[in-house]
Design an enzyme around this catalytic site. Structure first.
Site, PDB file in Angstrom:
ATOM      1  N   ASN A  61       3.398 -44.730 -19.950  1.00 61.51           N
ATOM      2  CA  ASN A  61       2.745 -44.392 -18.830  1.00 61.51           C
ATOM      3  C   ASN A  61       4.540 -42.539 -18.549  1.00 61.51           C
ATOM      4  O   ASN A  61       3.759 -41.731 -18.729  1.00 61.51           O
ATOM      5  CB  ASN A  61       2.828 -44.748 -16.769  1.00 61.51           C
ATOM      6  CG  ASN A  61       1.514 -45.272 -16.976  1.00 61.51           C
ATOM      7  OD1 ASN A  61       0.778 -45.643 -17.984  1.00 61.51           O
ATOM      8  ND2 ASN A  61       1.405 -46.135 -16.046  1.00 61.51           N
ATOM      9  N   ARG A 432     -14.434 -39.636 -24.872  1.00 62.02           N
ATOM     10  CA  ARG A 432     -12.873 -40.889 -25.812  1.00 62.02           C
ATOM     11  C   ARG A 432     -14.007 -41.831 -25.960  1.00 62.02           C
ATOM     12  O   ARG A 432     -14.974 -42.510 -25.404  1.00 62.02           O
ATOM     13  CB  ARG A 432     -11.727 -42.010 -25.069  1.00 62.02           C
ATOM     14  CG  ARG A 432     -11.347 -40.232 -24.027  1.00 62.02           C
ATOM     15  CD  ARG A 432     -10.139 -41.037 -23.988  1.00 62.02           C
ATOM     16  NE  ARG A 432      -9.905 -40.357 -22.375  1.00 62.02           N
ATOM     17  CZ  ARG A 432      -8.694 -39.513 -23.783  1.00 62.02           C
ATOM     18  NH1 ARG A 432      -7.969 -39.745 -24.300  1.00 62.02           N
ATOM     19  NH2 ARG A 432      -7.735 -39.004 -22.205  1.00 62.02           N
ATOM     20  N   ARG A 462      -6.679 -35.215 -24.816  1.00 59.97           N
ATOM     21  CA  ARG A 462      -5.336 -36.165 -25.393  1.00 59.97           C
ATOM     22  C   ARG A 462      -4.759 -37.373 -25.944  1.00 59.97           C
ATOM     23  O   ARG A 462      -5.592 -37.726 -25.289  1.00 59.97           O
ATOM     24  CB  ARG A 462      -4.728 -35.243 -24.158  1.00 59.97           C
ATOM     25  CG  ARG A 462      -3.656 -35.232 -24.196  1.00 59.97           C
ATOM     26  CD  ARG A 462      -2.650 -34.849 -22.733  1.00 59.97           C
ATOM     27  NE  ARG A 462      -2.948 -33.917 -22.897  1.00 59.97           N
ATOM     28  CZ  ARG A 462      -2.873 -32.206 -22.562  1.00 59.97           C
ATOM     29  NH1 ARG A 462      -2.016 -32.127 -23.570  1.00 59.97           N
ATOM     30  NH2 ARG A 462      -3.214 -32.076 -21.385  1.00 59.97           N
ATOM     31  N   HIS A 492     -16.367 -33.359 -19.623  1.00 62.76           N
ATOM     32  CA  HIS A 492     -15.741 -34.258 -19.102  1.00 62.76           C
ATOM     33  C   HIS A 492     -16.418 -35.648 -18.709  1.00 62.76           C
ATOM     34  O   HIS A 492     -16.912 -36.186 -18.541  1.00 62.76           O
ATOM     35  CB  HIS A 492     -14.233 -34.685 -18.387  1.00 62.76           C
ATOM     36  CG  HIS A 492     -14.198 -35.426 -17.742  1.00 62.76           C
ATOM     37  ND1 HIS A 492     -13.590 -36.094 -17.037  1.00 62.76           N
ATOM     38  CD2 HIS A 492     -12.978 -36.592 -18.295  1.00 62.76           C
ATOM     39  CE1 HIS A 492     -12.712 -37.128 -16.779  1.00 62.76           C
ATOM     40  NE2 HIS A 492     -12.675 -37.963 -17.737  1.00 62.76           N
ATOM     41  N   TYR A 525     -11.652 -50.863 -17.507  1.00 66.24           N
ATOM     42  CA  TYR A 525     -11.255 -50.425 -16.829  1.00 66.24           C
ATOM     43  C   TYR A 525     -13.077 -50.192 -15.459  1.00 66.24           C
ATOM     44  O   TYR A 525     -13.591 -50.729 -16.475  1.00 66.24           O
ATOM     45  CB  TYR A 525     -12.096 -48.499 -17.133  1.00 66.24           C
ATOM     46  CG  TYR A 525     -10.339 -47.626 -17.802  1.00 66.24           C
ATOM     47  CD1 TYR A 525      -9.352 -49.053 -18.372  1.00 66.24           C
ATOM     48  CD2 TYR A 525     -10.745 -46.444 -17.611  1.00 66.24           C
ATOM     49  CE1 TYR A 525      -8.440 -47.979 -18.931  1.00 66.24           C
ATOM     50  CE2 TYR A 525      -9.250 -45.857 -18.884  1.00 66.24           C
ATOM     51  CZ  TYR A 525      -8.742 -46.525 -19.244  1.00 66.24           C
ATOM     52  OH  TYR A 525      -7.240 -46.469 -19.341  1.00 66.24           O
ATOM     53  N   ARG A 621      -6.178 -44.043  -6.463  1.00 67.05           N
ATOM     54  CA  ARG A 621      -5.461 -45.153  -7.468  1.00 67.05           C
ATOM     55  C   ARG A 621      -3.908 -44.353  -7.848  1.00 67.05           C
ATOM     56  O   ARG A 621      -3.140 -44.794  -7.682  1.00 67.05           O
ATOM     57  CB  ARG A 621      -5.914 -44.804  -8.953  1.00 67.05           C
ATOM     58  CG  ARG A 621      -5.084 -46.133  -9.862  1.00 67.05           C
ATOM     59  CD  ARG A 621      -5.528 -45.807 -11.190  1.00 67.05           C
ATOM     60  NE  ARG A 621      -5.334 -45.206 -12.310  1.00 67.05           N
ATOM     61  CZ  ARG A 621      -6.075 -44.824 -12.516  1.00 67.05           C
ATOM     62  NH1 ARG A 621      -6.841 -44.506 -13.271  1.00 67.05           N
ATOM     63  NH2 ARG A 621      -5.328 -43.577 -12.859  1.00 67.05           N
TER      64      ARG A 621
END
Length: 893
Positions: A61, A432, A462, A492, A525, A621
């Site tokens: 991260n 993605r 990205r 998106h 996720y 989060r």
């Protein structure tokens, strides 16, 4: 064209006055989030290897943070125009100073946490050995290992007047070797003596062979003049983890093996000392830079732009040990860095190796060091034996909750659509994709089967740009219509529309999701996925893809909210409605579940609602630029966060009190970039059963006492376990919502299997009742009915859907009882930039960038919303099947 810069979207020309007291800087808030990830590495309730993986997630991260956020701010700091952060009024330079200062505070905690876990792993036989801890036997082994497996792949280089300082790759490890410049005089003397001896050798033809060999050796071991620095890139061909002889699993890292042979590699010099270094570079490329889409294919343009990423300016230098007074200024000068941009840490500079450690261990060793394995379950609302399309078109809406439920039903739906003669077209947005994707293969099959397949690829996702470029090429080769989205906005949205020609006319099957179409991250996720045949949503989906094809930003939708024109305005409008209700003294409320909150307009509106008396709960989060509980501003706002085993990723908007709250699901976080710079979709949950299910999901999440933490007015979070209950016996009782959801999914899958077995029993009873009773056949049905009771016969096995095991092989049955308890403090826990999840071997990748067992009956929770009672327990499959067999036998008698 809009700048693809994630920081610039949150920067504005400064406004007069000081920032509001309920606002905070987004970068510092993100660093607080990553600290919560690191604290999972210190959580004793988390298995040891998982703790190590959390530390690895903290590392990755932070690596991405420096590449993107720090890189972007560095670019902004060079802009002549005076710009500031809209939340904190800090200039880019001020933000950078604050970031580096905060990171220098985090590194010591990072080191302590890593060292603590390393030592604990050593005690259980997973020993990370450093060079100073090697035994004589291990040193001897490494000498032979290095000669055979490492030295042949090394590419050392020196740095002097004739060998300029090389380009150091982003994130790559290098062994930097300090050579003694004082040895130059000795080298000069050696060269001089060698030349003299060489001249004598020409005159003396009868010189002994031994002396000649000695001179040749001397010639080979004389280094270049003016050399004080050497570099050895870590070879990619070699294994990073080198297993050592000894008890248990002992290993040393490749960089330390290379350090040990550095003197041999630079034998012609005097080696003073070595170190391991790593450079982090700016990776915030501008995809819009110097493009003329009339002259260049956009995909080729992106390929060219991506090559620039590797050579952008450095923003951080890390070393394993303190750099010397000679070496540090040299490196800083060559890399154009300042002293505060350097970090020294004893933690390995690349922690990606942690995800493969479990593969070196036995199954028994792994069981104690990783989370009990969890496989996403087949959803109980769908019959695995029947076609998904048949069930979707005949029944109501279907809601899938990842990763507790599997993505497989949606992939199966696409497979069926690819073969269905009634299907006309399939259209989908792809942000993605997994590198190996069954979903993508199903779409390619559909195109090859003659279906009209339109895939909108976002090539600017990205760090997934290259993967998306490769998939887009495959799609084109298969005959798909590939488009690349908008010039001004990233697409998106997560939407798929299947169009069929039926006897009653055109029918649309629409899927909308809060997360990507990526089978890998769907296991890590938490996301929600709706499949619906609603004609209104279907018409909106058709309109959406028409607008995408024409690159048209539109608000011409009946039900869907589509950014950039609709999502933020409609959120603000709905908040205004709650403010009106509050002022009239009527029930009101707000709820948001999101990854981050940075949009100032929305934050200001929530603060206004709080001042009007609207109670607001936000499950965030990561970043929260909104500070709750600030007197006079946000007293009625609570911000909580869950960082656990799974990455919380779903986006939920709720307007109104819980009893009649309007629920929207969305692909968009409450961030300026999502609201103003991207094409996003939010949609209402119209089915009451699904609405109640989402409310129950919220209730359980907010009842978490193991991983849930609250943001306080002082901008700090409550510690882990702050909301945990203490039993009369003094035992701390923690409820882990993610563990609950995993166990709930297992339970529902098991109950679904039981129902299928009961149906099979009933069918056999009916068949037996219809047949004439004869002595030869009277006992056969009873035997057949009794067979599923043990759930061990082929028939019983066939009746159980994949992923839902029978009692004898149930996944839940393999989990230790203490792990099954929702009150156990060691229940499964997560990450970031990102959160992790491990498979049976514990080798899965972290989930970055980031959706249940019932609580004990006597446990009380600190739910922020009322907790929903759990359904009554049903008899087990074994008991119910045996009962059915006994009933059948009694009737036969």
């Amino acid at each position: 064209m809009a700048n693809d810069n994630p920081t610039s979207s949150d920067q504005v020309i400064p406004a007069a006055g000081n920032p509001a007291p309920y606002l905070q800087n987004r970068e510092l808030s993100w660093l607080d989030f990553n600290e919560r990830v690191l604290e999972q590495g210190a959580d004793e309730s988390v298995p040891l290897l998982q703790r190590l993986n959390f530390i690895s997630i903290f590392w990755s991260n932070l690596q991405e943070f420096f590449m993107v956020r720090v890189g972007s701010l560095t670019d902004l700091s060079l802009v002549k125009k005076h710009i500031v952060d809209s939340k904190s009024n800090m200039t880019p330079s001020e933000q950078l100073r604050a970031i580096y200062l905060r990171c220098h505070e985090l590194y010591p905690a990072y080191e302590r946490t890593f060292e603590q876990v390393r030592l604990l792993l050593n005690k259980v036989g997973v020993t990370h050995v450093r060079p100073g801890e090697l035994t004589d036997e291990q040193r001897s082994y490494l000498a032979e290992y290095a000669e055979a497996n490492v030295t042949p792949f090394l590419s050392p280089q020196i740095i002097n007047a004739r060998h300029p300082f090389p380009h150091l790759e982003n994130g790559a490890l290098y062994i930097v070797v300090r050579l003694d410049e004082e040895a130059d005089n000795a080298q000069d003397q050696a060269k001089s003596e060698h030349k003299k001896k060489g001249k004598k050798g020409k005159k003396s033809k009868g010189k002994p062979a031994k002396e000649s060999t000695k001179n040749a050796s001397l010639s080979q071991n004389v280094g270049a003049e003016g050399t004080m620095l050497g570099l050895i890139p870590l070879p990619r061909q070699c294994a990073r983890v080198v297993k050592l002889p000894g008890d248990g699993f002992s290993f040393i890292l490749l960089e330390h093996v290379v350090e040990m042979v550095a003197e041999q590699v630079f034998s012609m010099y005097t080696v003073k000392h070595t170190n391991v270094i790593c450079v982090t570079r700016n990776a915030d490329i501008d995809a819009t830079e110097s493009t003329d889409e009339n002259d260049e294919d956009y995909r080729e343009h992106m390929k060219r732009i991506l090559k620039k990423r590797a050579r952008l300016a450095p923003v951080r230098l890390e070393s394993e040990r303190e750099l010397s007074d000679t070496l540090e200024p040299l490196l800083l000068d060559r890399l154009n860095l300042k002293k505060h941009q350097t970090f020294t840490t004893s933690v390995p500079l690349d922690l990606s190796f942690t995800w493969g450690l479990a593969s070196h261990l036995s199954e028994k060793q792994c069981a104690a060091l990783i989370y009990p394995p969890f496989t996403p379950q087949w959803p109980a609302c769908l019959d695995r034996k029947r076609p998904i399309m048949e069930q979707v078109t005949a029944g109501g809406d279907v809601l899938l909750s990842y990763p507790y439920e599997s993505m497989d039903p949606f992939v199966q739906l696409l497979r069926e659509a690819s073969r269905d003669p009634r299907v006309i077209s399939i259209k989908i947005t792809l942000y993605r994709l997994a590198s190996q994707s069954h979903l993508a293969e199903a779409l390619i099959d559909a195109a090859e089967n003659g279906k009209e397949v339109t895939a909108l690829f976002e090539l600017r996702a990205r760090f997934d740009e290259s993967n998306n470029i490769e998939w887009s090429q495959r799609f084109e080769q298969a005959g798909c219509n590939v488009i690349y989205g908008f010039r001004d906005y990233k697409v998106h949205s997560k939407i798929c529309c299947i169009t069929r020609q039926t006897d009653d006319g055109i029918q649309h099957i629409t899927q909308l999701g809060t997360g990507n179409y990526n089978e890998k991250t769907a296991k890590l996720y938490t996301d929600l996925s709706l499949i619906t045949t609603s004609p209104t949503i279907g018409r909106d989906a058709t309109e959406f893809f028409r607008n995408m094809a024409l690159e048209n930003v539109s608000d011409n939708y009946d039900v869907l909210w589509v950014a950039p024109l609709q999502v933020k305005p409609l959120i603000l409008k709905n908040i205004d409605h709650q403010i009106e209700l509050a002022r009239r003294g009527e029930p009101c409320g707000l709820f948001f579940k999101t990854n981050s909150v940075t949009d100032k307009e929305i934050i200001d509106k929530i603060a206004e609602a709080s001042q009007a008396g609207v109670k607001t709960v936000m499950l965030v989060r990561g970043i929260s630029c909104l500070v709750p509980g600030v007197e006079g501003y946000t007293e009625n706002v609570r911000v909580v966060s869950i960082v656990g085993r799974m990455l919380e990723h779903s986006r939920i908007y709720g307007f109104g009190p819980r009893t009649n709250m309007k629920i929207y699901l969305a692909s968009a976080d409450l961030m300026t970039r999502n609201m103003d710079k991207r094409v996003e979709i939010a949609w209402p949950v119209l089915d009451e059963k699904l609405r109640d299910r989402i409310l129950s999901y919220i209730d359980v999440s907010l009842s978490d006492t193991a991983k849930l933490r609250e943001l306080l007015p002082n901008r700090r979070y409550t510690p882990l376990g702050f909301f945990a209950q203490v039993s009369p016996e003094g035992k701390t009782i923690r409820f882990d919502s993610q563990a609950h959801f995993m166990d709930e999914a297992r339970l529902k899958a098991r109950m679904s299997t039981e129902v299928e077995v009961e149906r099979e029993v009933e069918k056999r009873e009916a068949v037996a009742a219809a047949e004439p009773a004869t002595p030869a056949t009277a006992t056969a049905p009873a035997a057949a009915a009794a067979a599923p009771a043990g759930a061990a016969t082929p028939a019983a096995a066939a009746a159980a859907p994949a992923g839902a095991a029978t009692p004898a092989t149930s996944e839940a049955a393999t989990v230790p009882p203490e792990a099954m308890s929702a009150t156990n403090s060691a229940a499964p826990a997560d990450a970031a930039s990102g959160s992790p999840s491990a498979d049976a071997t514990g080798t899965s990748e972290p989930a970055l960038e980031p959706d249940v067992i019932e609580p004990a009956e006597e446990v009380t929770t600190t739910a922020i919303l009322p907790h929903i009672e759990q359904p009554p327990h049903k008899p087990s499959l074994l008991v119910r099947a045996l009962a059915a067999a006994i009933r059948f036998s009694n009737r036969r008698k």
